[in-house]
Design a protein around this motif. Structure first.
Motif, mmCIF file in Angstrom:
data_model
loop_
_atom_site.group_PDB
_atom_site.id
_atom_site.type_symbol
_atom_site.label_atom_id
_atom_site.label_comp_id
_atom_site.label_asym_id
_atom_site.label_seq_id
_atom_site.Cartn_x
_atom_site.Cartn_y
_atom_site.Cartn_z
ATOM 1 N N LYS A 88 30.567 39.222 38.353
ATOM 2 C CA LYS A 88 29.503 38.226 38.174
ATOM 3 C C LYS A 88 29.335 37.380 39.442
ATOM 4 N N LYS A 89 30.490 37.012 40.045
ATOM 5 C CA LYS A 89 30.424 36.254 41.306
ATOM 6 C C LYS A 89 29.712 37.066 42.386
ATOM 7 N N TYR A 90 30.009 38.383 42.391
ATOM 8 C CA TYR A 90 29.379 39.277 43.368
ATOM 9 C C TYR A 90 27.855 39.295 43.177
ATOM 10 N N LYS A 121 25.942 37.088 41.638
ATOM 11 C CA LYS A 121 25.363 35.763 41.928
ATOM 12 C C LYS A 121 25.228 35.544 43.440
ATOM 13 N N LYS A 162 34.578 38.694 35.819
ATOM 14 C CA LYS A 162 34.281 37.415 36.470
ATOM 15 C C LYS A 162 33.978 37.632 37.961
ATOM 16 N N TYR A 163 34.748 38.524 38.606
ATOM 17 C CA TYR A 163 34.511 38.811 40.016
ATOM 18 C C TYR A 163 33.204 39.567 40.214
ATOM 19 N N TYR A 181 34.058 39.849 46.582
ATOM 20 C CA TYR A 181 34.142 39.721 45.125
ATOM 21 C C TYR A 181 34.058 41.092 44.457
#
Length: 565
Positions: free
Chosen positions: A374-376, A378, A371-372, A322
């Motif tokens: 944030k995924k990273y 999380k 968004k990527y 991510y």
């Protein structure tokens, strides 16, 4: 061999010699299908086990300790009412069947003599113990109540008239004079076929006994062979035969049974040795009640949780992917148009090879990059959380696995402490009624003695293990435990034990562990001073360092030998 009619004949003979004219001094019903009646005869006390267990039904004198319930059962109270202080007149076997009748005399409240009978019917799952008036044949009580829906032939209920089980219309080999065996021997020369025919003709012969009889008749082809064979049951030489972990018992050595023989002085001692593990395990499961159910359920839940956590951890480990996609999108923002659902860009982390990146057409290029990121973040946070949960879940599984092993290895009297521990740890609800009762006596570790006389202690539950290792043992004593396998704490009460004592203690540690049925079990040993309990650790959990390791095989026979002081 099972407890067949011929073995019953031998047991009745043994019990009559020891108990006739004895007086009943104690009556207990420690387990659902078993009664222990203590006789005082010839200035000795004899605890006699009467078992109506569906798998282990038998009658014998027993020296195996039992846990007596705080509140006696209705059947035990009825036995005490009628039999306490009664004199044993005789013990009689019905024909050559597996029915043993204990005949008693006792004076009632009016001073009149009452004739009472205690019938023990050894018939597999239909086994029963029946107390009745021997004059009127009226049943006073039974250990198992059998109504008309369960048995149309006879009622086994208080107030009903006692009817003996239906006759098999077979000959009693101990009293028959017809010599029916001679005709069978002539007509059926094949040994196995002859054995089947002998079972059809004669009462109380199981497969092993009929095969041995057939062999004996072939080997001693004379008129006295039949009577000679059954005369051996009146002068037994009890043996247990073991072959490939499978054991059987006989009243005297059978030529047709192969295996290692172990002799005993009495039939009762033989049965104690044969049934000690089998019956004890069943008794533990009976008394454990919901313990096994609760522990198995929690184990199942935690193993399911562990599987899901591992799956989450695997997906969380993709966090770096991510981050890479977010950085690539940030670098090439000018090439991304709003409304795109995918884009292929060079991956500067992989020699500029093309990488396809999914996009949302509802947000801007920069928001896609964020968004990527944030995924990273999380996924990175999840790795830390999941790792913590994995550690806790594995500890929980190890603890519950250890408890399950303790239940399987426990004596019935050890279970109260296991139940109390599970209540303290929150696995079981506290029974307020039992809490108000007198606290049960603290159980002690089991004691063994090595070949050279060195004392060895074995903890059978976490309470015993903690007390033994952390309080009772000297710092210089030797501590043993199976390596990474749930099991008992074992202490050699000697700072410098011999190699043989170490091996024997390691064998005890392997036997009283989850690896009891395994071979080549690794057992660690170390001085007690090197064993420590971490802060906040669950009961029974310790850590140690500087250990040595022995590889041993669990040996039940050695364990039994080391029990003897």
């Amino acid at each position: 061999m099972s407890f067949d009619g011929s073995f019953t004949h031998a047991m009745v003979h043994e019990l009559n010699d020891l108990l006739t004219s004895g007086r009943i001094t104690k009556i207990h019903q420690p387990y659902e299908n078993e009664v222990i009646i203590t006789f005082r005869a010839n200035r000795k006390n004899y605890p006699v086990l009467l078992s109506a267990h569906p798998n282990y039904a038998r009658v014998q004198i027993t020296n195996i300790p039992y846990a007596n319930p705080a509140v006696p059962t209705n059947f035990a109270m009825m036995l005490r009412k009628y039999l306490d202080g009664a004199i044993l007149n005789n013990i009689h076997q019905v024909e050559n069947d597996r029915i043993i009748n204990f005949s008693f005399s006792k004076r009632n409240e009016l001073g009149d003599t009452e004739e009472l009978l205690l019938a023990v019917e050894i018939m597999g799952r239909r086994s029963n113990i029946v107390l009745l008036n021997n004059t009127t044949k009226v049943i006073l009580d039974t250990i198992k109540h059998i109504n008309a829906d369960q048995n149309r032939y006879r009622l086994l209920l208080p107030g009903a008239t006692y009817i003996t089980p239906p006759s098999q219309n077979k000959l009693n080999p101990f009293t028959d004079t017809s010599q029916a065996y001679a005709k069978a021997l002539t007509e059926f020369p094949n040994q196995e076929v002859l054995a089947n025919e002998l079972r059809r003709i004669y009462q109380g012969l199981n497969k092993d006994t009929s095969l041995e009889l057939a062999n004996y008749l072939h080997q001693h082809n004379d008129n006295n062979a039949f009577n000679e064979f059954f005369a051996k049951f009146d002068q037994p030489q009890p043996v247990m035969i073991t072959k490939k972990q499978k054991s059987s018992f006989t009243a005297f050595p059978y030529a047709t049974l192969e295996g290692k023989e172990h002799s005993f002085s009495t039939l009762s001692e033989l049965l104690d040795a044969f049934y000690v593990a089998r019956a004890q395990h069943d008794r533990v499961l009976q008394k454990a009640g919901n313990l096994v159910h609760v522990v198995k359920n929690d184990l199942k839940k935690n193993r399911t949780k562990l599987k899901k956590l591992n799956q989450t951890l695997t997906s969380s480990e993709q966090a770096d992917g991510y981050k890479i996609k977010g950085e690539i999108l940030t670098t090439y923002l000018n090439k991304i148009k709003r409304g795109m659902t995918t884009i292929t860009l060079p991956n500067f982390y992989d020699d500029n090879r093309d990488i396809k990146i999914s996009l949302s057409n509802q947000i801007s290029p920069s928001q896609n990059a964020q968004k990527y990121f944030k995924k990273y973040q999380k996924a990175k946070n999840a790795v830390h959380f999941v790792s913590e949960q994995l550690t806790k879940t594995k500890e929980e599984i190890n603890y519950l696995d250890n408890i399950m092993t303790q239940i399987e290895l426990a004596n019935p009297q050890d279970l109260d402490e296991i139940r109390e521990e599970l209540e303290k740890e929150g696995y079981l609800k506290v029974n307020q009624k039992k809490r108000k009762q007198k606290r049960p006596q603290v159980s002690k570790p089991e004691t063994f003695y090595a070949s050279d006389g060195t004392q060895i202690s074995v903890g059978k539950n976490d309470t015993q293990n903690d007390r033994l290792t952390l309080k009772t043992a000297k710092k210089t004593d030797i501590w043993l435990h199976t390596q990474k396998i749930p099991g008992s704490h074992v202490i050699i009460h000697d700072a410098n034990p011999s190699e043989q004592t170490l091996t024997e203690a390691a064998t005890l540690a392997a036997y009283f562990s989850k690896a009891q049925q395994s071979a080549h079990v690794p057992v660690d040993y170390v001085a007690v001073k090197r064993v420590h309990k971490p802060n906040g650790a669950k009961p029974g959990l310790v850590i140690y360092e500087g250990q040595n390791t022995l590889i041993v095989d669990p040996d039940e026979q050695l364990v039994n030998e080391l029990k003897k002081d």
